[in-house]
Design a protein around this motif. Sequence first.
Motif, short mmCIF file in Angstrom:
data_model
loop_
_atom_site.label_atom_id
_atom_site.label_comp_id
_atom_site.label_asym_id
_atom_site.label_seq_id
_atom_site.Cartn_x
_atom_site.Cartn_y
_atom_site.Cartn_z
N ALA A 186 0.84 -1.21 0.00
CA ALA A 186 0.00 0.00 0.00
C ALA A 186 0.87 1.25 0.00
O ALA A 186 0.59 2.22 -0.72
N MET A 187 1.94 1.23 0.77
CA MET A 187 2.86 2.38 0.80
C MET A 187 3.52 2.58 -0.56
O MET A 187 3.60 3.70 -1.07
N ARG A 188 4.01 1.50 -1.15
CA ARG A 188 4.69 1.60 -2.45
C ARG A 188 3.74 2.13 -3.53
O ARG A 188 4.10 2.99 -4.33
N VAL A 189 2.52 1.60 -3.55
CA VAL A 189 1.55 2.02 -4.55
C VAL A 189 1.15 3.48 -4.33
O VAL A 189 1.04 4.25 -5.28
N ASN A 228 1.26 8.09 7.88
CA ASN A 228 0.90 7.73 9.25
C ASN A 228 0.36 6.31 9.14
O ASN A 228 -0.53 6.04 8.34
N ILE A 229 0.94 5.39 9.92
CA ILE A 229 0.51 4.00 9.91
C ILE A 229 0.23 3.58 11.34
O ILE A 229 1.03 3.86 12.24
N GLY A 230 -0.90 2.92 11.56
CA GLY A 230 -1.17 2.46 12.91
C GLY A 230 -2.52 1.81 13.08
O GLY A 230 -3.36 1.82 12.19
N MET A 231 -2.69 1.24 14.27
CA MET A 231 -3.93 0.59 14.67
C MET A 231 -4.42 1.22 15.96
O MET A 231 -3.64 1.43 16.89
N ASN A 232 -5.71 1.50 16.01
CA ASN A 232 -6.33 1.95 17.24
C ASN A 232 -6.97 0.71 17.87
O ASN A 232 -7.94 0.18 17.35
N VAL A 268 -3.33 3.14 6.82
CA VAL A 268 -2.20 3.59 6.02
C VAL A 268 -2.64 4.93 5.44
O VAL A 268 -3.46 4.98 4.52
N VAL A 269 -2.13 6.02 6.03
CA VAL A 269 -2.58 7.36 5.66
C VAL A 269 -1.45 8.11 4.95
O VAL A 269 -0.46 8.47 5.59
N PRO A 270 -1.58 8.33 3.63
CA PRO A 270 -0.56 9.11 2.92
C PRO A 270 -0.51 10.55 3.43
O PRO A 270 -1.54 11.12 3.81
#
Length: 166
Positions: A89-92, A103-107, A124-126
Amino acid sequence: MQRLWVPHRMVYVADAHQPDEHDCPFCAAPGRSDEDALIVARGRHAYVLLNLFPYNNGHMLVCPYRHFSSYDDATPEETVEIGELTQTAMRVARQVMNCHGFNIGMNQGQIAGAGVAAHLHQHVVPRWASDANFFPIIAKTKALPQLLGDVREAIAAAWPVDPGPA
Protein backbone atom coordinates in the motif's frame (compact mmCIF):
# COMPACT_ATOMS: atom_id res chain seq x y z
CA MET A 1 -17.73 33.42 6.61
CA GLN A 2 -17.79 30.54 4.13
CA ARG A 3 -18.56 26.99 5.10
CA LEU A 4 -17.52 23.72 3.52
CA TRP A 5 -20.36 21.28 4.06
CA VAL A 6 -19.46 17.62 4.50
CA PRO A 7 -22.74 15.99 5.57
CA HIS A 8 -21.50 12.46 4.84
CA ARG A 9 -19.25 12.80 7.92
CA MET A 10 -22.31 13.03 10.20
CA VAL A 11 -22.84 9.27 9.90
CA TYR A 12 -19.40 8.71 11.43
CA VAL A 13 -19.67 11.47 14.04
CA ALA A 14 -23.19 10.63 15.25
CA ASP A 15 -23.00 6.83 15.26
CA ALA A 16 -21.37 5.48 18.43
CA HIS A 17 -22.58 1.93 17.67
CA GLN A 18 -19.78 -0.65 17.70
CA PRO A 19 -20.62 -3.38 15.18
CA ASP A 20 -20.21 -7.07 15.90
CA GLU A 21 -19.68 -9.82 13.34
CA HIS A 22 -23.38 -9.58 12.31
CA ASP A 23 -23.19 -5.97 11.11
CA CYS A 24 -19.44 -5.43 10.73
CA PRO A 25 -18.56 -3.40 7.63
CA PHE A 26 -15.17 -5.14 7.38
CA CYS A 27 -16.83 -8.58 7.38
CA ALA A 28 -19.39 -7.43 4.77
CA ALA A 29 -16.96 -5.69 2.40
CA PRO A 30 -15.33 -8.82 0.88
CA GLY A 31 -18.77 -10.08 -0.19
CA ARG A 32 -19.42 -6.95 -2.25
CA SER A 33 -17.83 -5.87 -5.51
CA ASP A 34 -14.44 -4.21 -5.21
CA GLU A 35 -15.88 -0.96 -6.58
CA ASP A 36 -18.82 -0.86 -4.15
CA ALA A 37 -16.70 -1.81 -1.13
CA LEU A 38 -13.76 0.43 -2.18
CA ILE A 39 -11.44 -2.63 -2.10
CA VAL A 40 -8.15 -2.05 -3.87
CA ALA A 41 -6.52 -5.48 -3.30
CA ARG A 42 -7.38 -8.91 -1.90
CA GLY A 43 -4.92 -11.30 -0.30
CA ARG A 44 -5.31 -14.77 1.16
CA HIS A 45 -5.82 -13.69 4.79
CA ALA A 46 -6.41 -9.94 4.50
CA TYR A 47 -7.48 -7.25 2.06
CA VAL A 48 -7.03 -3.51 1.49
CA LEU A 49 -9.79 -0.95 1.05
CA LEU A 50 -10.15 2.80 1.13
CA ASN A 51 -11.45 4.35 4.31
CA LEU A 52 -15.00 5.62 3.76
CA PHE A 53 -14.21 8.47 6.19
CA PRO A 54 -10.61 9.31 5.21
CA TYR A 55 -8.24 11.47 7.22
CA ASN A 56 -6.40 12.22 3.99
CA ASN A 57 -6.65 11.43 0.30
CA GLY A 58 -5.77 7.77 -0.32
CA HIS A 59 -6.36 6.68 3.30
CA MET A 60 -6.33 2.87 3.16
CA LEU A 61 -7.24 0.19 5.69
CA VAL A 62 -5.63 -3.26 5.81
CA CYS A 63 -8.13 -5.75 7.28
CA PRO A 64 -8.00 -9.46 7.95
CA TYR A 65 -10.98 -11.39 6.62
CA ARG A 66 -11.46 -13.03 10.01
CA HIS A 67 -13.41 -11.03 12.61
CA PHE A 68 -11.28 -10.37 15.72
CA SER A 69 -10.33 -7.22 17.56
CA SER A 70 -6.85 -7.44 18.99
CA TYR A 71 -3.56 -7.55 17.11
CA ASP A 72 -2.22 -10.18 19.48
CA ASP A 73 -5.05 -12.52 18.36
CA ALA A 74 -3.83 -12.51 14.75
CA THR A 75 -2.37 -15.74 13.42
CA PRO A 76 1.21 -15.67 12.17
CA GLU A 77 -0.11 -15.86 8.58
CA GLU A 78 -2.47 -12.91 9.13
CA THR A 79 0.30 -10.87 10.76
CA VAL A 80 2.68 -11.48 7.84
CA GLU A 81 0.09 -10.66 5.20
CA ILE A 82 -1.11 -7.51 6.99
CA GLY A 83 2.53 -6.37 7.02
CA GLU A 84 3.08 -7.25 3.36
CA LEU A 85 -0.14 -5.52 2.26
CA THR A 86 0.83 -2.45 4.30
CA GLN A 87 4.20 -2.29 2.55
CA THR A 88 2.59 -2.67 -0.86
CA ALA A 89 0.00 0.00 0.00
CA MET A 90 2.86 2.38 0.80
CA ARG A 91 4.69 1.60 -2.45
CA VAL A 92 1.55 2.02 -4.55
CA ALA A 93 0.56 5.26 -2.80
CA ARG A 94 4.02 6.70 -3.45
CA GLN A 95 3.79 5.71 -7.11
CA VAL A 96 0.21 6.85 -7.73
CA MET A 97 -0.12 9.79 -5.37
CA ASN A 98 3.45 11.05 -4.98
CA CYS A 99 3.05 11.28 -1.20
CA HIS A 100 5.98 12.29 1.02
CA GLY A 101 5.28 10.12 4.06
CA PHE A 102 2.70 8.07 5.97
CA ASN A 103 0.90 7.73 9.25
CA ILE A 104 0.51 4.00 9.91
CA GLY A 105 -1.17 2.46 12.91
CA MET A 106 -3.93 0.59 14.67
CA ASN A 107 -6.33 1.95 17.24
CA GLN A 108 -6.86 -0.98 19.59
CA GLY A 109 -10.22 -0.64 21.36
CA GLN A 110 -12.94 1.98 21.29
CA ILE A 111 -11.21 3.98 24.04
CA ALA A 112 -8.14 4.23 21.78
CA GLY A 113 -10.20 5.76 18.99
CA ALA A 114 -11.17 2.73 16.91
CA GLY A 115 -14.31 3.49 14.93
CA VAL A 116 -14.78 -0.25 14.42
CA ALA A 117 -13.08 -1.71 17.47
CA ALA A 118 -14.36 -5.26 17.01
CA HIS A 119 -12.55 -5.91 13.71
CA LEU A 120 -8.81 -5.36 13.53
CA HIS A 121 -7.65 -2.94 10.84
CA GLN A 122 -4.47 -1.03 10.15
CA HIS A 123 -4.55 2.53 8.82
CA VAL A 124 -2.20 3.59 6.02
CA VAL A 125 -2.58 7.36 5.66
CA PRO A 126 -0.56 9.11 2.92
CA ARG A 127 0.89 12.49 3.89
CA TRP A 128 2.28 15.40 1.91
CA ALA A 129 4.44 18.31 3.00
CA SER A 130 1.58 20.68 2.16
CA ASP A 131 -1.44 18.65 3.36
CA ALA A 132 -1.89 20.49 6.65
CA ASN A 133 -3.67 23.82 6.61
CA PHE A 134 -6.11 25.74 8.76
CA PHE A 135 -9.19 23.65 7.85
CA PRO A 136 -8.66 20.75 10.27
CA ILE A 137 -7.62 23.03 13.11
CA ILE A 138 -10.01 25.96 12.79
CA ALA A 139 -12.93 24.53 10.80
CA LYS A 140 -12.68 20.87 11.96
CA THR A 141 -12.95 19.99 8.25
CA LYS A 142 -10.64 18.19 5.85
CA ALA A 143 -10.70 19.08 2.15
CA LEU A 144 -9.98 16.07 -0.07
CA PRO A 145 -9.06 16.75 -3.70
CA GLN A 146 -10.25 13.45 -5.23
CA LEU A 147 -13.40 11.34 -5.13
CA LEU A 148 -13.11 7.97 -3.37
CA GLY A 149 -14.05 6.05 -6.52
CA ASP A 150 -11.32 7.77 -8.54
CA VAL A 151 -8.71 7.07 -5.86
CA ARG A 152 -9.79 3.42 -5.59
CA GLU A 153 -9.53 2.98 -9.36
CA ALA A 154 -6.02 4.49 -9.52
CA ILE A 155 -4.66 2.49 -6.58
CA ALA A 156 -6.27 -0.79 -7.71
CA ALA A 157 -4.90 -0.33 -11.23
CA ALA A 158 -1.36 0.20 -9.89
CA TRP A 159 -1.49 -2.70 -7.39
CA PRO A 160 0.96 -5.45 -8.43
CA VAL A 161 -0.54 -8.77 -9.47
CA ASP A 162 0.14 -11.51 -6.93
CA PRO A 163 2.12 -14.29 -8.62
CA GLY A 164 0.79 -16.80 -6.06
CA PRO A 165 2.76 -19.13 -3.77
CA ALA A 166 6.39 -19.72 -4.67
